[in-house]
Enzyme design. Sequence first.
Site, PDB file in Angstrom:
ATOM      1  CG  HIS A 280      -1.809   1.186   1.345  1.00 17.29           C
ATOM      2  ND1 HIS A 280      -3.114   1.195   0.910  1.00 17.29           N
ATOM      3  CD2 HIS A 280      -1.574   2.428   1.830  1.00 17.29           C
ATOM      4  CE1 HIS A 280      -3.642   2.395   1.128  1.00 17.29           C
ATOM      5  NE2 HIS A 280      -2.720   3.159   1.690  1.00 17.29           N
ATOM      6  CD  GLU A 281       1.644   3.654   3.695  1.00 14.67           C
ATOM      7  OE1 GLU A 281       1.894   4.722   3.094  1.00 14.67           O
ATOM      8  OE2 GLU A 281       0.589   3.460   4.334  1.00 14.67           O
ATOM      9  CG  HIS A 284       0.439   6.260  -0.731  1.00 17.01           C
ATOM     10  ND1 HIS A 284      -0.539   7.039  -1.277  1.00 17.01           N
ATOM     11  CD2 HIS A 284      -0.155   5.575   0.293  1.00 17.01           C
ATOM     12  CE1 HIS A 284      -1.689   6.851  -0.609  1.00 17.01           C
ATOM     13  NE2 HIS A 284      -1.486   5.960   0.333  1.00 17.01           N
ATOM     14  CD  GLU A 310      -5.881   5.550   0.231  1.00 16.69           C
ATOM     15  OE1 GLU A 310      -4.954   6.366   0.459  1.00 16.69           O
ATOM     16  OE2 GLU A 310      -6.080   4.537   0.922  1.00 16.69           O
TER      17      GLU A 310
END
Lengths: 515, 515
Positions: A280-281, A284, A310
């Site tokens: 997830h990170e 980003h 997101e």
Amino acid sequence: MLQQDTALMPNFTRSDGRVSELLDRMHEIADLSALGALAEWDQNTEMPEGAGEIRGDQMATLQGVLHERWTSERLSHLLDQLEHASVQANLSDADKGLIREARRSYDRSTKLPRTLVEELARVQAASFESWRKARTNNDFANFAPWLARTISLQREIADRLGFVETRYDALLDQFEPGMTSSKIDTLFAPVREVSATLLKRIQASGHAVDDSCLQGDFAQEKQMALSEAVLRAMGYELSHGGIARSPHPFTTSFGSPFDVRLTVNPDQHFIQASVMAAIHEGGHALYEQGSAPTLVRTPIAGGASMGAHESQSRLWENNVGRSLPFWRGQYQLIRSAFPEHFANVEVEAFTRALNKVQPSLIRIEADEVTYNLHIIIRYELERAMVNGEVAVESLPGMWNAKYREYLGIEPETDSKGILQDVHWSGGFGYFPTYTLGNLYGAQIFHKLREVFPDFDTRLEKGETAFLLRWLEEHMYAYGAIYLPEDLVKRVTGELPNPEHFVRYLTNKFEGIYNL
Amino acid sequence: MLQQDTALMPNFTRSDGRVSELLDRMHEIADLSALGALAEWDQNTEMPEGAGEIRGDQMATLQGVLHERWTSERLSHLLDQLEHASVQANLSDADKGLIREARRSYDRSTKLPRTLVEELARVQAASFESWRKARTNNDFANFAPWLARTISLQREIADRLGFVETRYDALLDQFEPGMTSSKIDTLFAPVREVSATLLKRIQASGHAVDDSCLQGDFAQEKQMALSEAVLRAMGYELSHGGIARSPHPFTTSFGSPFDVRLTVNPDQHFIQASVMAAIHEGGHALYEQGSAPTLVRTPIAGGASMGAHESQSRLWENNVGRSLPFWRGQYQLIRSAFPEHFANVEVEAFTRALNKVQPSLIRIEADEVTYNLHIIIRYELERAMVNGEVAVESLPGMWNAKYREYLGIEPETDSKGILQDVHWSGGFGYFPTYTLGNLYGAQIFHKLREVFPDFDTRLEKGETAFLLRWLEEHMYAYGAIYLPEDLVKRVTGELPNPEHFVRYLTNKFEGIYNL
């Protein structure tokens, strides 16, 4: 990162003296902001507890210098000139994006008086403390006065910023430029529908997913090494990045694309937490690292909005990182990190476990099917708060009723209910960007699968660069040049359309739960 | 740290509006400088290699903002008023120290034009790169033009800053306010004499010290934990500090006394490196952590000068940390970190090993007897460079001749000779502060032993707080309120006097080498 040919990248018209002066001013602001971001990173990763007060002073001083820069008369004059139609005609998209973002910040800085900004900071700090204690002690009554104070402050901010339809739109626009609650209502309706329906079908099916293979005893140091390995496999550049630990995983940038770092927080007993947080990170971080180097040291380097950001964390985490083809290509990373534990766990069982659907009370633990219901509940409540339609005292009851209605469960305590998230100690307008991200992400994922007919096969072979390069070229490179909706249209050919998410979610979970 | 009664601490006369305005301005400057120090810390500990260029831009921007603050006309006006005799009469020592330091920085910032400062930064960066390569390739000729450029730049800086006797004094004054080369010549003469004499007596004695017990295989993680344990034993406050790794150990502060951090760099095969670096950096850190909290966020929080700072790192490292009483009190830390290795090593053998005297080519590896000879060689050469008495080409020869004369050895390569230290890629005037630190340190140590007749007994019992509290109360709390010489006089009752060091060194090594 696009280090290849800067001639092909979006760029500024430096030959125009006004653009060039604006750039000088933006460089200075971006550099100072980057030092502030570094101080926040330090605060979350290394700073000793006894340094909190002095760090607060330092950040306030930096904010003061930035405020002085953002409200300069010369900047105002320059923007007025640059916004003239005759000037605009000769400018590049990057110039226009920069001017638009500079105007947004100038307006915000001049519309909100310094006393209000200082009061906001004070109320946020006190409200945060109150929230922390209230959550620990399951004591909503203690937090309620601060929430009421936040509501009235946020309403004042909305009034000062200005809006067309509702106050809530002014707050939303801070995080998702151009978005309004009427657009959101249209976008979210089918999401709410499909989520509720799918959840009921899954529960009625009697099929279950066993995620016990994700539980065990996983040394945290090894999980850190595994996170790094997974991030490398995604294409995250450690020569322009770094991985640390912090209580809540986050990604930050001290000058995209050149210095983009992230954190994870391994859970010794549940491997999913660190692996999926890393992906997830990582999403980003790839977005920030993919920003064109020509945009560096400006406010339009990095992501277009919270929703756009997101979309990438969720695309990598869910659409890619919870898919069987991805894990077929990467499973050896998991197995070599914890060979004994995973020796007898097949990749199909592992991936299935990552996709277990279960209505839960806690947003950050939610699966793909129920996640957006958590968001929609929060959106509906905060919009009502900002628009003055609800008394603070009645909020816990409303919260619980909505959980009962949307998810079929109800929290026994406010700590596991309305007090679970930190956001409302700071303000409103952020929550919807999570679901917007899921929608944009599914739409972009759909596009990717059209562009690459052999998408799954390539993932299965362990390839990811093809996907990253495409996203860089068609989306990441442009930073915040375009408003998020326009960006989505440029990347996918159409404005945000929730049907892609509806179809993705339905197909995926019909398959997994054999519906 | 002195967290007790702020009424007893040095403090500012906030009731005077001019002092209060000066303080506001100094707070802002100190806060921004602290963020710069944090960025440097990050650069040395965590920053990815690919972020070097953008970090350079960010630091340059910050320097620009600081320069703007330091050269403000309002500040100049304020200082003029505050320096009036009629005003000074009603001010505290802290006020006067603050005004003196603000004046120093204002003068420096206005006397050196921005173009010169920028050229200095560029030449320093290029010279550093050239030095790095020259040292790797043992190629002084390649570094020589940059050294020549640095000499002429430093001469120009000295001319602009101004001086009474020699240009060198202007440079020295940057690091050791109030110090001059004629004072240094007087202070250093007996040091040179005692070092050379002692070294000859030790070599003639035929006695040897065996330091093989410090060599072995010491896991670096365990050395980090040991460093922390030793630092805790000294009284270093981790709630206001932090320990990291970096190629060269250093200490830094992001707001003394509240956030003071340090690094070490464990050598897997030689335990002395990390343990003694921890104590040395710990001395610097205790000095910063001992600064009165009333001085926080001003340029006089922290140390009085480089020499004053080095006096504390060396006092803790050598006078305390290489003494048998200290290790009698702390040896269990070493033994419990590496039980097998040290099971059969007695504390006397361990401490003796830490005090092995051996003329070496490398300054940073030098023992207490020879260390100052390394410094004096550098001081003599750099003074000659700045005063225009020497051609760059002849420097390696002069270096080697001085090593032959003072230490009886001569480097076979320039890499192990004139190219070993980074300092001359940046400028001149810093080296003497190392030896000044040794002198101040021995003088303060002498005072401590007078004040505490049971000094050794208390160290042997593992006590260190008594010593730290005394130093805090009599020295650390005052930050940079007083000029270094005045501070030494306040702490010890007399101006800097090299005889204390001469006597300390002679007694110690006559004992160890049984002379």
